[in-house]
Enzyme design. Sequence first.
Site, short mmCIF file in Angstrom:
data_model
loop_
_atom_site.label_atom_id
_atom_site.label_comp_id
_atom_site.label_asym_id
_atom_site.label_seq_id
_atom_site.Cartn_x
_atom_site.Cartn_y
_atom_site.Cartn_z
N LYS A 206 2.23 2.32 -5.09
CA LYS A 206 2.99 1.91 -6.29
C LYS A 206 2.18 2.17 -7.56
O LYS A 206 2.73 2.53 -8.59
CB LYS A 206 3.31 0.40 -6.22
N VAL B 115 2.99 14.05 -3.46
CA VAL B 115 2.42 15.06 -2.56
C VAL B 115 0.89 15.09 -2.64
O VAL B 115 0.26 16.04 -2.21
CB VAL B 115 3.02 16.46 -2.83
N GLY C 202 -4.05 -4.04 -4.48
CA GLY C 202 -5.18 -3.15 -4.72
C GLY C 202 -4.72 -1.79 -5.13
O GLY C 202 -4.77 -0.85 -4.36
N HIS C 203 -4.21 -1.66 -6.34
CA HIS C 203 -3.74 -0.36 -6.79
C HIS C 203 -4.91 0.59 -7.05
O HIS C 203 -5.90 0.20 -7.66
CB HIS C 203 -2.95 -0.50 -8.09
N THR D 232 -10.07 -4.60 0.91
CA THR D 232 -10.87 -5.12 2.02
C THR D 232 -11.49 -4.02 2.89
O THR D 232 -12.38 -4.30 3.69
CB THR D 232 -9.98 -5.98 2.95
N GLN E 200 2.16 -6.04 -3.46
CA GLN E 200 2.65 -6.18 -2.07
C GLN E 200 4.04 -5.52 -1.91
O GLN E 200 4.29 -4.52 -2.54
CB GLN E 200 2.68 -7.64 -1.62
N LYS F 140 3.25 10.11 -0.32
CA LYS F 140 2.42 10.63 0.78
C LYS F 140 3.17 11.57 1.73
O LYS F 140 2.88 11.58 2.93
CB LYS F 140 1.79 9.47 1.53
N ASP G 138 0.81 -1.23 0.00
CA ASP G 138 0.00 0.00 0.00
C ASP G 138 0.84 1.27 0.00
O ASP G 138 0.41 2.31 0.51
CB ASP G 138 -0.96 0.04 1.22
P1 GTP Z 1 -0.66 -2.47 -3.09
O1 GTP Z 1 -0.22 -3.19 -4.30
O2 GTP Z 1 -1.92 -3.02 -2.49
O3 GTP Z 1 0.41 -2.38 -2.07
O4 GTP Z 1 -1.11 -0.98 -3.60
P2 GTP Z 1 -0.35 0.37 -3.81
O5 GTP Z 1 1.04 0.32 -3.34
O6 GTP Z 1 -0.56 0.85 -5.20
O7 GTP Z 1 -1.13 1.33 -2.84
P3 GTP Z 1 -2.59 1.89 -2.97
O8 GTP Z 1 -3.15 1.84 -4.33
O9 GTP Z 1 -3.40 1.30 -1.86
O10 GTP Z 1 -2.29 3.41 -2.77
C1 GTP Z 1 -2.49 4.00 -1.61
C2 GTP Z 1 -3.37 5.22 -1.73
O11 GTP Z 1 -2.53 6.32 -1.66
C3 GTP Z 1 -4.17 5.41 -3.01
O12 GTP Z 1 -5.45 5.91 -2.66
C4 GTP Z 1 -3.40 6.47 -3.78
O13 GTP Z 1 -4.19 7.29 -4.60
C5 GTP Z 1 -2.85 7.27 -2.66
N1 GTP Z 1 -1.60 7.97 -2.94
C6 GTP Z 1 -0.56 7.57 -3.72
N2 GTP Z 1 0.43 8.48 -3.65
C7 GTP Z 1 -0.01 9.46 -2.81
C8 GTP Z 1 0.59 10.65 -2.30
O14 GTP Z 1 1.72 11.01 -2.59
N3 GTP Z 1 -0.18 11.39 -1.42
C9 GTP Z 1 -1.44 11.04 -1.04
N4 GTP Z 1 -2.10 11.81 -0.17
N5 GTP Z 1 -2.01 9.91 -1.49
C10 GTP Z 1 -1.30 9.14 -2.35
#
Ligand code: GTP
Length: 460
Positions: free
Chosen positions: A51, A450, A75-76, A336, A259, A366, A48
Site C-alpha cells: 500500500k 511490476v 510497515g510501509h 519484524t 494492515q 507484485k 503487506d
Molecule cells: P503494511 O501496512 O504493513 O501492510 O505495508 P504495505 O502494504 O505498504 O506493504 P510493504 O511496505 O511491506 O510492501 C511490501 C514490499 O513490496 C515493499 O518492499 C515494497 O517496496 C514492495 N513492492 C510494492 N509493490 C511492488 C511490486 O509491484 N513489485 C515488487 N516486486 N515489489 C513491490
Amino acid sequence: RPPAPRLRRLVVLRAASVSAVAEESAAARGRLECLSQVAGVLGTQWGDEGKGKLVDILAQRFDVVARCQGGANAGHTIYNSEGKKFSLHLVPSGILNENTQCVIGNGAVVHLPGFFKEIDGLESNGVSCKGRILVSDRAHLLFDFHQVVDGLREVELGNSFIGTTKRGIGPCYSNKVIRNGLRVSDLRHMDTFGAKLNTLLKDAAMRFKGFEYSSKTLKEEVEKYEKFAERLGPYITDTVHFMNESILQKKKILVEGGQATMLDIDFGTYPFVTSSSPSAGGICTGLGIAPRTLGDIIGVVKAYTTRVGSGPFPTELLGKTGDLLRASGMEFGTTTGRPRRCGWLDIVALRYCCQINGFSSLNLTKLDVLTGLKEIKLGTSYCTEDGKAIESFPADLDILEQTKVKYEALPGWEEDISSVRDYDDLPETARLYVERIEELVGIPVHYIGVGPGRDALIYK
Ligand code: GTP
C-alpha cells in the site's frame, strides 16, 4: 545526410521511448487527476500488499495524507525520487512529499518513543517533519508496558498465540475500549498523568504474573513523558476539526490504510486479527469525517497472498511454490523480519473484502513476482470436505480451517515484466491473469505494480 544504420536505429529507439514516456504519463495523469477529493487506499488481504508505494505516488497530488487506525505495527516501505529506501511505521507515507500535511488520526495509537525515533530518522535524511505532522489529541498513547503485556499475553496463549507484532497495539486498544487508556490530550495535564498511568500499571500487574513495576519505574516513566509532552506540543492538534475544515476548504485528502480487511477486528479471521478497523468504516471512525465525504476507495491486492502470524489461510502453499514466492517476493516483514506465509490469490476472500469496502478500483501489486511460473492458480470457490459449496466467507474458523479451495489454473509467462509501463506491452498471459481477476471480483484494476520502485507501475 541520413544517419548511419546503427545510429538510425538508436534514433528510432530514442523516439519510441520518448513517446512511451509521454503516453505513460498521460495514462497516469488520466488516472490520478480524476481521483475524488477524499480518497482512501486500503489493504485487501492480510497486510503487506504494498500500500505504501501507491500512497506515496498518490500523495504527490493530495494536500493531506491521514492515518486512521493502527500504530507502528504497519510497515510501509517506500522509495523517494532518488531511490532512497524509507521504512515508515507510524508516520504517514505522504511525509516524503514536502507539500503534504500528514495526520495521525484519533483512531490510531501512538508510541511516542517510536514516533520520535521515526522523526529523527526522517530528519537526519533531510525530510522535515515539524509543522507537517499533526497528531490527534484524541489518539491513544501506547506505552512500553503495553509491549511487555503483548508479549506476556502471547506466552499465556501457548499454542493458540495470535502472532502479534508485540508492538503493544492490542493491549493499548484494550485500555481504550475498557475506558481507562491515556490519550494524547492527557499530555496537557501532567499533574494527573502519573496517577492515571499508575492505574494502568497496577491493572497489568494484577492481571499478569510476570509483570512488575515499582514507584521508581513509574516516576522514571512520568519524567520521560514530561519531556515527550514538551516535544510533542507543536504536533498535537484537534485533527477532527482540521480534517473537516480541510474538506470545507476543498483540500484533497488521502487516507492511508494500515494492515488490511482480513485483519479487521470485525471482518477478519478473528481472533487472528489486529485490534482496529482497517476497512472503509474505520476511515470515518478513525478520523471523524462523515461517510458521504468519502469518494474513491482503492483496494490494494497482491497478485498472490501472504500472511504473517497464525490463523487460517485457505490458499496457503506449503511446498516449493510457496518458498519460491517468498524468495522472489522478498516476503519478510518490514517491522519484524518474520518470514511471511505465501499462497495463491484467494478470490473468495477478495470478493468478501470488496463487498465490505465498496472499492472503486484495485491496485494489483507484485505481478512481477509471478514471472517464471508455468502455471498460476486462482482460488475461485470454497467447499466443505464433502464437496458442499460454501457461499460466503465463513466467520467460523473451524469451517475455514477445513475449507477446500477450488482453483482455476491460468498459464504463466517467462518474460521479465519489470520495465513494462504500458498495459498492452504485458505478455498476453499476464493480461489474461489481470482481466480474469477483474472479471471474478467485478472491480477494475487501475494500477499494476511490476517492481518495488515508485515508477514500476502500470496505469491501466
Ligand atoms: P503494511 O501496512 O504493513 O501492510 O505495508 P504495505 O502494504 O505498504 O506493504 P510493504 O511496505 O511491506 O510492501 C511490501 C514490499 O513490496 C515493499 O518492499 C515494497 O517496496 C514492495 N513492492 C510494492 N509493490 C511492488 C511490486 O509491484 N513489485 C515488487 N516486486 N515489489 C513491490
